[in-house]
Motif scaffolding. Structure first.
Motif, short mmCIF file in Angstrom:
data_model
loop_
_atom_site.label_atom_id
_atom_site.label_comp_id
_atom_site.label_asym_id
_atom_site.label_seq_id
_atom_site.Cartn_x
_atom_site.Cartn_y
_atom_site.Cartn_z
N ASN A 18 0.82 -1.23 0.00
CA ASN A 18 0.00 0.00 0.00
C ASN A 18 0.85 1.27 0.00
O ASN A 18 0.48 2.26 -0.64
N GLU A 19 1.94 1.27 0.74
CA GLU A 19 2.76 2.46 0.91
C GLU A 19 4.12 2.29 0.25
O GLU A 19 5.14 2.72 0.78
N SER A 20 4.15 1.68 -0.92
CA SER A 20 5.43 1.39 -1.58
C SER A 20 6.20 2.65 -1.95
O SER A 20 7.43 2.64 -2.00
N ASN A 21 5.50 3.76 -2.18
CA ASN A 21 6.19 5.01 -2.52
C ASN A 21 6.90 5.64 -1.32
O ASN A 21 7.79 6.46 -1.49
N ARG A 22 6.54 5.24 -0.11
CA ARG A 22 7.18 5.78 1.10
C ARG A 22 8.34 4.91 1.58
O ARG A 22 9.10 5.33 2.44
N ILE A 23 8.46 3.68 1.06
CA ILE A 23 9.44 2.73 1.56
C ILE A 23 10.62 2.65 0.60
O ILE A 23 10.44 2.46 -0.60
N SER A 24 11.84 2.77 1.17
CA SER A 24 13.05 2.71 0.35
C SER A 24 13.43 1.25 0.10
O SER A 24 12.81 0.32 0.63
N ASN A 25 14.50 1.05 -0.70
CA ASN A 25 14.97 -0.30 -1.00
C ASN A 25 15.49 -1.02 0.25
O ASN A 25 15.46 -2.25 0.32
N GLU A 26 15.97 -0.25 1.23
CA GLU A 26 16.48 -0.84 2.46
C GLU A 26 15.36 -1.20 3.44
O GLU A 26 15.63 -1.73 4.51
N GLY A 27 14.13 -0.86 3.12
CA GLY A 27 13.00 -1.16 3.99
C GLY A 27 12.68 -0.05 4.98
O GLY A 27 11.96 -0.28 5.95
N MET A 28 13.22 1.15 4.75
CA MET A 28 12.94 2.28 5.63
C MET A 28 11.72 3.04 5.13
O MET A 28 11.68 3.48 3.98
N MET A 29 10.73 3.19 6.01
CA MET A 29 9.55 3.97 5.68
C MET A 29 9.80 5.41 6.13
O MET A 29 10.21 5.64 7.26
N THR A 30 9.55 6.36 5.25
CA THR A 30 9.80 7.77 5.55
C THR A 30 8.49 8.54 5.58
O THR A 30 7.72 8.47 4.63
N VAL A 31 8.26 9.25 6.68
CA VAL A 31 7.08 10.11 6.83
C VAL A 31 7.60 11.50 7.15
O VAL A 31 8.37 11.67 8.09
N THR A 32 7.19 12.49 6.37
CA THR A 32 7.65 13.87 6.61
C THR A 32 6.48 14.77 6.99
O THR A 32 5.33 14.48 6.67
N SER A 33 6.82 15.84 7.67
CA SER A 33 5.82 16.84 8.05
C SER A 33 6.49 18.20 8.13
O SER A 33 7.53 18.36 8.75
N GLN A 34 5.87 19.16 7.47
CA GLN A 34 6.35 20.55 7.57
C GLN A 34 5.19 21.52 7.60
O GLN A 34 5.27 22.64 7.13
N GLU A 35 4.10 21.06 8.21
CA GLU A 35 2.87 21.86 8.28
C GLU A 35 3.00 23.05 9.24
O GLU A 35 2.52 24.13 8.95
N TYR A 36 3.61 22.80 10.38
CA TYR A 36 3.58 23.77 11.47
C TYR A 36 4.88 24.55 11.59
O TYR A 36 5.89 24.21 11.01
N ARG A 37 4.82 25.62 12.40
CA ARG A 37 5.98 26.50 12.56
C ARG A 37 6.99 25.98 13.57
O ARG A 37 8.12 26.40 13.59
N THR A 38 6.54 25.05 14.43
CA THR A 38 7.48 24.51 15.42
C THR A 38 7.79 23.05 15.10
O THR A 38 6.95 22.32 14.57
N GLN A 39 8.99 22.65 15.44
CA GLN A 39 9.42 21.29 15.15
C GLN A 39 8.66 20.28 16.02
O GLN A 39 8.37 19.17 15.56
N ALA A 40 8.29 20.68 17.22
CA ALA A 40 7.56 19.78 18.11
C ALA A 40 6.20 19.42 17.52
O ALA A 40 5.79 18.26 17.56
N GLN A 41 5.51 20.43 16.99
CA GLN A 41 4.21 20.17 16.36
C GLN A 41 4.37 19.29 15.13
O GLN A 41 3.56 18.40 14.88
N ASN A 42 5.42 19.54 14.35
CA ASN A 42 5.67 18.72 13.17
C ASN A 42 6.00 17.28 13.56
O ASN A 42 5.62 16.34 12.87
N ARG A 43 6.70 17.11 14.69
CA ARG A 43 7.02 15.77 15.18
C ARG A 43 5.73 15.02 15.53
O ARG A 43 5.55 13.85 15.16
N LYS A 44 4.83 15.72 16.24
CA LYS A 44 3.55 15.11 16.60
C LYS A 44 2.75 14.76 15.35
O LYS A 44 2.13 13.70 15.26
#
Length: 110
Positions: free
Chosen positions: A31-57
């Motif tokens: 289902n999420e093949s576009n997020r998973i690299s060849n090494e099996g790492m799934m990457t999720v990014t967020s840059q919605e908010y102005r603070t890094q803590a909110q983006n982490r959440k």
């Protein structure tokens, strides 16, 4: 526009997560093949908010939503068999009635 460097990139190694059942991991990979690299790492990014803590959440919430969506088994699709005997019988009966109604509208020859 967020001009401050508060972007968060969450990396999650799918193969080493033994707490996720193998079946769910396979669904995630498909289902999420576009997020998973060849090494099996799934990457999720967020840059919605102005603070890094909110983006982490936000990134953790995105990961949680992805896991939740893939956790449930997809429904097995049942193929339709077609019309039942009773339905076919009712259709024939209705056709006869409509035919009789139309026949009664015709001119009568003496």
């Amino acid at each position: 526009v967020n001009k401050v460097n508060t972007k968060v990139e969450l990396r999650f190694h799918l193969d080493s997560a033994k707490w996720i059942p193998q079946e769910v991991r396979q669904r995630l990979k498909s289902n999420e093949s576009n997020r998973i690299s060849n090494e099996g790492m799934m990457t999720v990014t967020s840059q919605e908010y102005r603070t890094q803590a909110q983006n982490r959440k936000d990134a953790l919430k995105k990961l949680e939503d992805i896991l939740r969506n893939s956790w449930a088994r997809p429904k097995v699709r049942k193929m339709r068999k077609g019309l039942s005997k009773k339905t076919k019988e009712n259709r024939r009966e209705m056709k006869k009635r409509i035919g009789e109604k139309k026949a009664s509208r015709r001119r009568v020859e003496f």
